[in-house]
Design a protein around this motif. Structure first.
Motif, PDB file in Angstrom:
ATOM      1  N   GLU A 123       0.866  -1.180   0.000  1.00  0.00           N
ATOM      2  CA  GLU A 123       0.000   0.000   0.000  1.00  0.00           C
ATOM      3  C   GLU A 123       0.894   1.217   0.000  1.00  0.00           C
ATOM      4  O   GLU A 123       1.997   1.180   0.524  1.00  0.00           O
ATOM      5  CB  GLU A 123      -0.835   0.061   1.300  1.00  0.00           C
ATOM      6  N   GLY A 124       0.372   2.330  -0.560  1.00  0.00           N
ATOM      7  CA  GLY A 124       1.137   3.567  -0.547  1.00  0.00           C
ATOM      8  C   GLY A 124       1.878   3.800  -1.841  1.00  0.00           C
ATOM      9  O   GLY A 124       1.483   3.291  -2.890  1.00  0.00           O
ATOM     10  N   GLN A 125       2.973   4.530  -1.745  1.00  0.00           N
ATOM     11  CA  GLN A 125       3.686   4.921  -2.957  1.00  0.00           C
ATOM     12  C   GLN A 125       5.131   5.271  -2.648  1.00  0.00           C
ATOM     13  O   GLN A 125       5.416   6.023  -1.725  1.00  0.00           O
ATOM     14  CB  GLN A 125       2.974   6.136  -3.573  1.00  0.00           C
ATOM     15  N   LEU A 126       6.050   4.715  -3.417  1.00  0.00           N
ATOM     16  CA  LEU A 126       7.468   5.074  -3.292  1.00  0.00           C
ATOM     17  C   LEU A 126       7.897   5.847  -4.538  1.00  0.00           C
ATOM     18  O   LEU A 126       7.303   5.706  -5.597  1.00  0.00           O
ATOM     19  CB  LEU A 126       8.344   3.816  -3.162  1.00  0.00           C
ATOM     20  N   ARG A 127       8.924   6.650  -4.365  1.00  0.00           N
ATOM     21  CA  ARG A 127       9.452   7.400  -5.508  1.00  0.00           C
ATOM     22  C   ARG A 127      10.950   7.168  -5.591  1.00  0.00           C
ATOM     23  O   ARG A 127      11.657   7.222  -4.589  1.00  0.00           O
ATOM     24  CB  ARG A 127       9.178   8.901  -5.313  1.00  0.00           C
ATOM     25  N   GLN A 159       4.099   8.423   0.336  1.00  0.00           N
ATOM     26  CA  GLN A 159       2.918   8.358   1.193  1.00  0.00           C
ATOM     27  C   GLN A 159       3.238   7.371   2.315  1.00  0.00           C
ATOM     28  O   GLN A 159       4.173   6.592   2.192  1.00  0.00           O
ATOM     29  CB  GLN A 159       1.705   7.817   0.419  1.00  0.00           C
ATOM     30  N   ASP A 160       2.443   7.396   3.388  1.00  0.00           N
ATOM     31  CA  ASP A 160       2.561   6.325   4.369  1.00  0.00           C
ATOM     32  C   ASP A 160       2.383   5.024   3.608  1.00  0.00           C
ATOM     33  O   ASP A 160       1.428   4.884   2.834  1.00  0.00           O
ATOM     34  CB  ASP A 160       1.458   6.444   5.429  1.00  0.00           C
ATOM     35  N   SER A 161       3.285   4.083   3.791  1.00  0.00           N
ATOM     36  CA  SER A 161       3.234   2.877   2.960  1.00  0.00           C
ATOM     37  C   SER A 161       3.421   1.607   3.778  1.00  0.00           C
ATOM     38  O   SER A 161       4.039   1.616   4.841  1.00  0.00           O
ATOM     39  CB  SER A 161       4.327   2.939   1.876  1.00  0.00           C
TER      40      SER A 161
END
Lengths: 222, 222
Positions: A51-55, A98-100
């Motif tokens: 869940e969430g998002q990494l960059r 985001q919180d992930s």
């Protein structure tokens, strides 16, 4: 998310390999802003986004960032385990945007499976090819066609002409104006959106960070 | 060059795989200027350079080229068989930069082996990672630091000051001047050399194509 759902090669692993993988995978919650991997300094292992998002991005000496790609749920981050392959000679930083919720696989565990199983190695190959393609697209569009700057300049001009940050401009019209294709404009606008510069909706394009947009547009005259 | 010399995984292949590979590999002589692979139009197979030199580049809509990397003897060209992997979504052109002797492996033969053998798949992984690293280096230096333009401008200035195309400038001095590292300057100068812009020797740097150099330098003021 379970490992047999995520990995297309799960059924081809031996029971011993399945057990090893299950035993060493851990779940982690990370807060927005957490740096998961920092260039060449570490080789922390592989991450699967639940869940969430990494960059993933690179940083210049002056501290300027260029986003290379995003990792969304069901994506796997390979370069946080770049020591796995000798030939990876570049450094990306990976941050939680985001919180992930992520699954973590230790480098040595994955590397061991890659050596043993052609399916794991080929899966890894496809992931690397996919990231490579993202970077090549970015390089082509930014370096060559200066499409980022040119599109930014167009949006800024439209906004100034119509005295609003809510643009009615269609992707087709922007493409025609810039001598590009609609697909290219749509993809670049999505890139702008993940950078927080615009917000896209069915009705049009809303400028959400006019300063960033102006900075990008300024480059188009160079 | 024999296949068992070239492929580090040769001994790990089954006798049947060794025989298949041997049977399908063909030797080709190509003249300087021959285009071996042209973007997405074809999927001609893999090439191993025995003698000579290949160049991989991308082309903008306006016909401008950027060299991504060179393939020298003992290098293998993967992207001429890009259909091998679904996730490769970009197109490079591969041209013979000198008269070359190459070994050709049909895509299907190599792809079959990659599916069967973890050693072949991991070898392929390393090659892709190595090309990925080349491209990332280029992107970092050109896009970010404009090191190509800045170095070109410096060489041009030196040449005008000393009224000669034979520069005495050391790599250390250039690095100091541009706020970079000697290794970076040396690598960029080698890139210039393969582009035919300069010729490097122990004594210094000779400008061999001042027009190309001036075109690059002009960009540095943008």
């Amino acid at each position: 998310m379970t490992l047999d759902q995520f990995f297309p090669f799960w059924k081809e692993l031996t029971p011993a390999q399945q057990e090893t993988l299950t035993r060493f995978v851990t779940r982690r919650s990370v807060k927005k802003g957490t740096i998961l991997h920092n260039g060449s300094e570490d080789c922390v292992g592989l991450f699967i986004v639940e869940e969430g998002q990494l960059r993933a991005y690179i940083v210049s000496e002056e501290g300027k960032e260029i986003s290379l790609y995003r990792l969304l749920p069901w994506d796997m981050c390979l370069f946080s385990a770049s020591c796995m392959m000798n030939s990876i000679q570049f450094d990306v930083t990976v941050i939680a945007e985001q919180d992930s919720e992520i699954l973590h696989i230790p480098t040595a565990v994955y590397q061991g499976m890659m050596k043993e199983s052609a399916s794991v190695a080929n899966f890894t190959n496809e992931i690397m090819a996919s990231r490579f393609s993202d970077v090549m697209w970015l390089m082509d569009q930014i370096l060559y066609k200066r499409m980022d700057s040119r599109l930014a300049a167009l949006l800024l001009e439209e906004s100034q002409l119509s005295q609003t940050s809510q643009l009615k401009l269609t992707h087709e019209a922007a493409a025609r104006y810039l001598g590009s294709a609609r697909e290219v404009i749509t993809r670049m606008l999505k890139y702008f959106q993940t950078e927080g510069i615009v917000s896209l909706s069915r009705g049009g394009i809303a400028i959400t960070d006019s300063e960033k947009l102006a900075a990008l547009a300024k480059d188009s005259i160079r």
